[in-house]
Enzyme design. Structure first.
Site, PDB file in Angstrom:
ATOM      1  N   GLY A  34      55.028  15.787 -28.360  1.00  0.00           N
ATOM      2  CA  GLY A  34      54.857  15.487 -29.783  1.00  0.00           C
ATOM      3  C   GLY A  34      53.409  15.174 -30.063  1.00  0.00           C
ATOM      4  N   THR A  82      33.732  30.126 -38.422  1.00  0.00           N
ATOM      5  CA  THR A  82      34.069  28.873 -39.110  1.00  0.00           C
ATOM      6  C   THR A  82      33.030  28.497 -40.164  1.00  0.00           C
ATOM      7  OG1 THR A  82      32.896  27.568 -37.448  1.00  0.00           O
ATOM      8  CG2 THR A  82      35.247  27.961 -37.061  1.00  0.00           C
ATOM      9  N   HIS A 141      38.897  18.620 -33.275  1.00  0.00           N
ATOM     10  CA  HIS A 141      39.928  18.048 -32.409  1.00  0.00           C
ATOM     11  C   HIS A 141      40.708  17.026 -33.203  1.00  0.00           C
ATOM     12  CE1 HIS A 141      37.810  18.930 -28.326  1.00  0.00           C
ATOM     13  NE2 HIS A 141      38.125  20.000 -29.012  1.00  0.00           N
ATOM     14  N   GLY A 182      42.073  28.156 -28.345  1.00  0.00           N
ATOM     15  CA  GLY A 182      41.645  26.906 -28.973  1.00  0.00           C
ATOM     16  C   GLY A 182      42.823  26.210 -29.624  1.00  0.00           C
ATOM     17  N   ASP A 183      42.588  24.949 -30.008  1.00  0.00           N
ATOM     18  CA  ASP A 183      43.619  24.172 -30.700  1.00  0.00           C
ATOM     19  C   ASP A 183      44.884  23.993 -29.863  1.00  0.00           C
ATOM     20  OD1 ASP A 183      41.932  24.094 -33.026  1.00  0.00           O
ATOM     21  OD2 ASP A 183      42.447  26.208 -33.268  1.00  0.00           O
ATOM     22  N   GLU A 184      44.720  23.894 -28.557  1.00  0.00           N
ATOM     23  CA  GLU A 184      45.876  23.707 -27.662  1.00  0.00           C
ATOM     24  C   GLU A 184      46.348  22.259 -27.629  1.00  0.00           C
ATOM     25  OE1 GLU A 184      42.963  24.925 -26.618  1.00  0.00           O
ATOM     26  OE2 GLU A 184      43.282  27.027 -26.051  1.00  0.00           O
ATOM     27  N   THR A 192      41.666  22.405 -38.282  1.00  0.00           N
ATOM     28  CA  THR A 192      41.068  21.084 -38.538  1.00  0.00           C
ATOM     29  C   THR A 192      39.752  21.222 -39.301  1.00  0.00           C
ATOM     30  OG1 THR A 192      41.968  20.409 -36.387  1.00  0.00           O
ATOM     31  CG2 THR A 192      40.393  18.918 -37.390  1.00  0.00           C
ATOM     32  N   THR A 212      38.436  24.384 -40.875  1.00  0.00           N
ATOM     33  CA  THR A 212      38.395  25.308 -42.011  1.00  0.00           C
ATOM     34  C   THR A 212      39.660  25.261 -42.871  1.00  0.00           C
ATOM     35  OG1 THR A 212      39.342  27.040 -40.626  1.00  0.00           O
ATOM     36  CG2 THR A 212      36.938  26.945 -40.746  1.00  0.00           C
ATOM     37  N   GLY A 229      53.331  20.986 -26.999  1.00  0.00           N
ATOM     38  CA  GLY A 229      54.310  21.593 -27.904  1.00  0.00           C
ATOM     39  C   GLY A 229      55.642  21.902 -27.265  1.00  0.00           C
ATOM     40  N   ARG A 281      46.791  28.955 -39.206  1.00  0.00           N
ATOM     41  CA  ARG A 281      46.676  29.558 -37.880  1.00  0.00           C
ATOM     42  C   ARG A 281      47.753  30.621 -37.662  1.00  0.00           C
ATOM     43  NH1 ARG A 281      46.047  23.739 -34.977  1.00  0.00           N
ATOM     44  NH2 ARG A 281      43.892  23.329 -35.574  1.00  0.00           N
TER      45      ARG A 281
END
Ligand code: IMP
Ligand code: MG
Length: 336
Positions: A323, A124, A43, A12-14, A249, A251, A281, A255
């Site tokens: 970015g 979460t 997101h 997640g959070d990619e 985003t 909680t 990234g 990470r």
């Protein structure tokens, strides 16, 4: 006609939100529909000066010409939905399938009060696990049973399949990531549903034969929030020395950061039926690449990393994020 699914390849959070937003501006879909678990996902989309964190509205909302759907399989929290549609001013074009199961106060209370979910798994606390449990027990209430949701109700599969029949483009956005799939992830340290591309299709009532592309999003340095195994995890000292620090985003938990995991990338690409990959990234692999939009300006260090990642994944890398801003991207999809 094209129907594209975008899913997360790691935990997640990619950066799926940013990839969805970019593709929306390029491909002009008439519908962007969300699959996945529910408001446990956050997101983040950055455009110019503004940063948005959404949990219910599809992250493609930044593209103003698409209708925004929440698919049948997704859990809806009416409070979160109301807050977001008002904040973003998207009430006119946001729709919810009438069969979505609804998260009520009691689900949130049970999620937070459960030592197993809150402490052992590190959930979460958004009520998703208990709401999905109630759905399986066939006691959860559906969106159509709530007066405050009436204005949003729609038959999502009928709308999407109709749009595809007319030759329009549709984006199906996944949430969470492969590693926290209930089926394929690091059970029991997972979320309350499968998170793979097949599930995202099913969440929206789109049959497998109608999917043209599955774009799996990987981040160069994967992250994980909550508990559970993370084989390539770095110590905080190492990630700090690389200048990488991230917070959730939803909680705001810090990470965990890891190295690229080629074995996981390959397995994830296989189960997702990956046709193209996106890497986010790349500016962390080589800060000299920050913000560039031209493939020819990638450095040798970045190209070496991308070459290895592409061999691991076994599908072409067609989107390279350099970015946080939606504009910071190299898109070579057309050249494939
Ligand atoms: P739950 O989905 O709230 O039950 O949480 C179960 C596990 O999945 C916890 O480790 C969460 O941190 C993780 N999780 C759930 N949704 C997301 C997400 O969107 N991104 C990253 N981790 C998530
Ligand atoms: Mg997230």
């Amino acid at each position: 006609m094209s129907c594209t699914i975008i899913v997360g390849g790691f935990f997640g959070d990619e950066g799926k939100g940013k990839i969805v937003a970019h593709i929306a501006f390029q491909d002009h879909p008439t519908i962007i529909s969300r699959g996945g678990v529910g408001p446990n996902a956050g997101h983040t989309v950055t455009m110019g000066e503004k940063e948005y964190g959404v949990r219910m509205v599809p992250s493609g909302f930044v593209y103003p010409h698409a209708r925004l759907f929440i698919g049948t399989g997704v859990l809806v929290d009416p409070r979160v939905l109301r807050h977001e549609v008002d904040l973003l001013g998207v009430q006119e074009r946001t729709f919810v399938d009438y069969r979505c199961a609804v998260i009520e106060e009691d689900h949130i209370r049970r999620d937070k009060a459960s030592d197993h979910l809150a402490k052992t798994i590190g959930s979460t606390g958004s009520g998703c696990g208990p709401a999905n449990a109630d759905r399986v027990m066939r006691v959860a209430r559906q969106a159509k049973d709530f007066p405050e949701l009436q204005q949003f109700l729609i038959d999502v599969p009928a709308e999407i399949n109709g749009a595809l029949d007319r030759g329009e483009s549709v984006l199906l956005e996944g949430t969470q990531g492969f590693g926290i799939s209930l089926y394929y992830g690091t059970y029991p340290f997972v979320t309350s549903k499968d998170t793979s591309a097949s599930q995202i299709a099913s969440d929206n009532g789109v049959g497998p034969t109608r999917i043209d592309d599955v774009i799996v999003v990987f981040k160069a340095y994967p992250t994980r929030v909550g508990e559970g195994p993370f084989s390539t995890e770095m110590t905080r000292d190492v990630s700090d020395s690389l200048g990488i620090q991230e917070f959730g985003t939803v909680t705001h938990r810090q990470r965990r950061i890891g190295e690229w995991d080629g074995k996981m990338a390959r397995y994830s690409a296989m189960i997702n039926g990956c046709t193209q990959a996106a890497i986010t990234g790349i500016d962390r692999v080589d800060p000299a690449c920050a913000g560039i939009t031209d493939y020819d300006r990638l450095t040798r260090k970045a190209l070496d990393f991308l070459g290895k990642a592409e061999a691991d994944i076994g599908a072409p890398i067609t989107l390279i994020s350099t970015g946080p801003d939606v504009a910071h991207i190299i898109d070579i999809r057309d050249q494939q």
